[in-house]
Write an enzyme that holds these catalytic residues in place. Sequence first.
Site, PDB file in Angstrom:
ATOM      1  N   ALA A 192     -23.547   5.886  26.285  1.00 18.78           N
ATOM      2  CA  ALA A 192     -24.034   6.652  27.329  1.00 18.78           C
ATOM      3  C   ALA A 192     -24.071   5.939  28.775  1.00 18.78           C
ATOM      4  O   ALA A 192     -24.617   4.776  28.815  1.00 18.78           O
ATOM      5  CB  ALA A 192     -25.831   6.986  27.066  1.00 18.78           C
TER       6      ALA A 192
ATOM      7  N   LYS B 141     -34.974  -7.759  31.118  1.00 15.64           N
ATOM      8  CA  LYS B 141     -36.186  -8.645  31.495  1.00 15.64           C
ATOM      9  C   LYS B 141     -36.914  -7.717  32.316  1.00 15.64           C
ATOM     10  O   LYS B 141     -38.266  -7.908  32.123  1.00 15.64           O
ATOM     11  CB  LYS B 141     -35.786  -9.821  31.964  1.00 15.64           C
ATOM     12  CG  LYS B 141     -35.053  -9.611  33.520  1.00 15.64           C
ATOM     13  CD  LYS B 141     -33.778 -10.392  33.420  1.00 15.64           C
ATOM     14  CE  LYS B 141     -32.553 -10.071  34.384  1.00 15.64           C
ATOM     15  NZ  LYS B 141     -31.468 -10.341  34.370  1.00 15.64           N
TER      16      LYS B 141
ATOM     17  N   VAL C  18     -33.382 -13.523  28.471  1.00 16.93           N
ATOM     18  CA  VAL C  18     -33.829 -14.760  29.204  1.00 16.93           C
ATOM     19  C   VAL C  18     -32.555 -15.531  28.828  1.00 16.93           C
ATOM     20  O   VAL C  18     -32.151 -15.953  27.567  1.00 16.93           O
ATOM     21  CB  VAL C  18     -35.115 -15.378  28.392  1.00 16.93           C
ATOM     22  CG1 VAL C  18     -35.497 -16.534  29.413  1.00 16.93           C
ATOM     23  CG2 VAL C  18     -36.403 -14.408  28.680  1.00 16.93           C
TER      24      VAL C  18
ATOM     25  N   GLY D  20     -29.168 -15.514  29.421  1.00 15.99           N
ATOM     26  CA  GLY D  20     -28.229 -15.114  28.888  1.00 15.99           C
ATOM     27  C   GLY D  20     -27.799 -15.313  27.509  1.00 15.99           C
ATOM     28  O   GLY D  20     -28.428 -14.981  26.434  1.00 15.99           O
TER      29      GLY D  20
ATOM     30  N   LYS E 221     -38.592 -13.627  33.753  1.00 18.91           N
ATOM     31  CA  LYS E 221     -38.338 -14.539  32.739  1.00 18.91           C
ATOM     32  C   LYS E 221     -39.667 -15.343  32.056  1.00 18.91           C
ATOM     33  O   LYS E 221     -39.630 -15.697  31.183  1.00 18.91           O
ATOM     34  CB  LYS E 221     -37.176 -15.268  32.725  1.00 18.91           C
ATOM     35  CG  LYS E 221     -35.798 -14.298  32.999  1.00 18.91           C
ATOM     36  CD  LYS E 221     -34.749 -15.108  33.506  1.00 18.91           C
ATOM     37  CE  LYS E 221     -33.403 -14.206  33.712  1.00 18.91           C
ATOM     38  NZ  LYS E 221     -32.546 -14.579  34.526  1.00 18.91           N
TER      39      LYS E 221
HETATM   40  P1  NAP Z   1     -24.447  -3.009  34.923  1.00 18.87           P
HETATM   41  O1  NAP Z   1     -23.214  -3.879  35.179  1.00 18.87           O
HETATM   42  O2  NAP Z   1     -25.120  -2.367  36.109  1.00 18.87           O
HETATM   43  O3  NAP Z   1     -24.204  -1.699  34.013  1.00 18.87           O
HETATM   44  C1  NAP Z   1     -25.307  -0.739  33.885  1.00 18.87           C
HETATM   45  C2  NAP Z   1     -24.703   0.326  33.180  1.00 18.87           C
HETATM   46  O4  NAP Z   1     -25.752   1.096  32.678  1.00 18.87           O
HETATM   47  C3  NAP Z   1     -23.743   1.118  33.528  1.00 18.87           C
HETATM   48  O5  NAP Z   1     -22.590   1.338  32.549  1.00 18.87           O
HETATM   49  C4  NAP Z   1     -24.039   2.444  33.881  1.00 18.87           C
HETATM   50  O6  NAP Z   1     -23.530   3.566  33.930  1.00 18.87           O
HETATM   51  C5  NAP Z   1     -25.383   2.852  32.819  1.00 18.87           C
HETATM   52  N1  NAP Z   1     -26.301   3.157  33.433  1.00 18.87           N
HETATM   53  C6  NAP Z   1     -27.297   2.971  34.415  1.00 18.87           C
HETATM   54  N2  NAP Z   1     -28.295   3.759  34.763  1.00 18.87           N
HETATM   55  C7  NAP Z   1     -28.044   4.960  33.674  1.00 18.87           C
HETATM   56  C8  NAP Z   1     -28.470   5.925  33.442  1.00 18.87           C
HETATM   57  N3  NAP Z   1     -29.769   6.647  34.192  1.00 18.87           N
HETATM   58  N4  NAP Z   1     -28.086   6.872  32.461  1.00 18.87           N
HETATM   59  C9  NAP Z   1     -26.973   6.268  31.683  1.00 18.87           C
HETATM   60  N5  NAP Z   1     -26.427   5.402  31.952  1.00 18.87           N
HETATM   61  C10 NAP Z   1     -26.737   4.492  32.975  1.00 18.87           C
HETATM   62  O7  NAP Z   1     -25.681  -3.857  34.364  1.00 18.87           O
HETATM   63  P2  NAP Z   1     -25.253  -5.077  33.404  1.00 18.87           P
HETATM   64  O8  NAP Z   1     -25.017  -6.346  34.170  1.00 18.87           O
HETATM   65  O9  NAP Z   1     -24.274  -4.929  32.265  1.00 18.87           O
HETATM   66  O10 NAP Z   1     -26.641  -5.607  32.951  1.00 18.87           O
HETATM   67  C11 NAP Z   1     -27.300  -4.769  31.801  1.00 18.87           C
HETATM   68  C12 NAP Z   1     -28.767  -5.377  31.274  1.00 18.87           C
HETATM   69  O11 NAP Z   1     -28.325  -6.753  30.858  1.00 18.87           O
HETATM   70  C13 NAP Z   1     -29.619  -5.546  32.650  1.00 18.87           C
HETATM   71  O12 NAP Z   1     -30.991  -5.259  32.051  1.00 18.87           O
HETATM   72  C14 NAP Z   1     -29.333  -7.025  32.948  1.00 18.87           C
HETATM   73  O13 NAP Z   1     -30.669  -7.517  33.531  1.00 18.87           O
HETATM   74  C15 NAP Z   1     -29.168  -7.756  31.544  1.00 18.87           C
HETATM   75  N6  NAP Z   1     -28.588  -8.947  31.830  1.00 18.87           N
HETATM   76  C16 NAP Z   1     -27.258  -8.907  32.362  1.00 18.87           C
HETATM   77  C17 NAP Z   1     -26.723 -10.179  32.491  1.00 18.87           C
HETATM   78  C18 NAP Z   1     -25.227 -10.179  33.286  1.00 18.87           C
HETATM   79  O14 NAP Z   1     -24.840 -11.321  33.236  1.00 18.87           O
HETATM   80  N7  NAP Z   1     -24.866  -9.117  33.936  1.00 18.87           N
HETATM   81  C19 NAP Z   1     -26.954 -11.079  32.053  1.00 18.87           C
HETATM   82  C20 NAP Z   1     -28.284 -11.169  31.153  1.00 18.87           C
HETATM   83  C21 NAP Z   1     -28.896 -10.117  31.044  1.00 18.87           C
HETATM   84  P3  NAP Z   1     -22.075   3.824  34.777  1.00 18.87           P
HETATM   85  O15 NAP Z   1     -21.106   2.684  34.432  1.00 18.87           O
HETATM   86  O16 NAP Z   1     -21.584   5.042  34.602  1.00 18.87           O
HETATM   87  O17 NAP Z   1     -22.866   3.708  36.347  1.00 18.87           O
END
Ligand code: NAP
Length: 443
Positions: A46, A106, A133, A135, A206
């Site tokens: 999704a 988180k 927390v 990564g 965290k």
């Molecule tokens: P991201 O790149 O912003 O991706 C978010 C994804 O969720 C996108 O594919 C987006 O769709 C989708 N999305 C957002 N709102 C939505 C909605 N209302 N309905 C359906 N789809 C929706 O985020 P990310 O960096 O992968 O992070 C994801 C989670 O992992 C977060 O909670 C973050 O805190 C955690 N996290 C991330 C990292 C990191 O290194 N990035 C590390 C540890 C934890 P679209 O692509 O179509 O916009």
Amino acid sequence: MIEYRNLRVALLGAGSVGAQVATLLLEHGDELAQRVGASLELVGIAVRDVDAVRTAELPKHLFTTDAESLILGSDIVIELMGGLEPARSYVLQAIRSGADVITANKAMLANHGPELFDAAEQVGAQLYYEAAVAGAIPIIRPLRDSLAGDRVQRILGIVNGTTNFILDRMDRESVGLDEALAVATELGYAEADPTADIEGYDAAQKAAILASLAFHTTVPVEAVHREGITKLTSAEIDAARKAGYVVKLLAICERLVDPDTGADGVSARVYPALVDRDHPLAAVHGANNAVFVEAEAAGSLMFYGAGAGGIETASAVLGDLVSAARRHVVGGPGVAESTHANLPVLPIGSITTRYQIALQVTDQPGVLAAIARIFSEHGVSVEALEQTVRHHGPGGVVADSPTATLVIGTHAATEAALAATVAAVAASDVVAAVTSVLRVEGA
Ligand code: NAP
């Protein structure tokens, strides 16, 4: 050929982490099936925009904007959308439909953890969050399982890569915060709006998750004392280096005794602190993370590695997926979130630590004695006192009222006593300014 049972896996989000999770799941599906004893079928992903360009090539037919329908009928739901809503509602829907949920979110856990864990307990579902927390670093499972028979006393975590990158750069290149932040932004370590990182909000979330887990107590994010790195000056970082310290933004979770009541309590706090250069945390450079755990029987343990990054974080998510899938195969109750200790979360005034304070004082006889008296009157014992700089007037001529910089290191004192001391020192006639107050941690 072994016939495996099929487990339906729904993915919410295909951003930095989600796209990597989908890729690994599709690429290593057969191997994971053998580890789990069931095949893991990715039934859909999704997203908001099915036509958006992704960081990985994924089959088009898997994408949908209808998260609710996708969740229905799934055995395991992986939430990687981020943010509070609609993530929370989708996770609740998944739990209530009997699915196990894996999340890296988180913010959602720190704000709605108790509600989500309660919902899961009511239906016997599991909520896994290793990636929330630090990564890729395994820290949730070690705290929940490996150390379950021990008593965690304290956790010192470098859990925000952006701020560690900035502080490391300020330390190693002697640059100011703005310049270090600009480099972090350029290299993709800092977001366009870096507030959540540099003001310590991300680290506080965290800290709430780690403290809740380590002390079997619900620690709400609002109870975490939070100070960011924005007020740090390069002069403070340089002075720290010269004194044998490095400044790190620490998430600190500590079991302590309430100085007022004598009862046990916990503290969760985030602030920049001086760490001895010999401490293992001082060697955590760049955007890396580390969590230093002190437990009664195990002693000191350090967990170190990549705290973020799409594929690195995906590793932790897939570890959770294997755990969740195994439980589906072997059955049995999951592990409920443990909050049995229910300890009070103490305010920052209750903590005890060492401090380093820099003052600008008038350079005249009797000043040291006057300052030492103020510390002693407030019950704060001075460990080291050094006059570091004598400020001259223009042209190197000693001015009428020259000033000097005094750096005072204290023995352990309560935050309340220290705050009262600093206020009294600041009001003293011989003090022109209190230029720095930093806590010393990790001793
Ligand atoms: P991201 O790149 O912003 O991706 C978010 C994804 O969720 C996108 O594919 C987006 O769709 C989708 N999305 C957002 N709102 C939505 C909605 N209302 N309905 C359906 N789809 C929706 O985020 P990310 O960096 O992968 O992070 C994801 C989670 O992992 C977060 O909670 C973050 O805190 C955690 N996290 C991330 C990292 C990191 O290194 N990035 C590390 C540890 C934890 P679209 O692509 O179509 O916009």
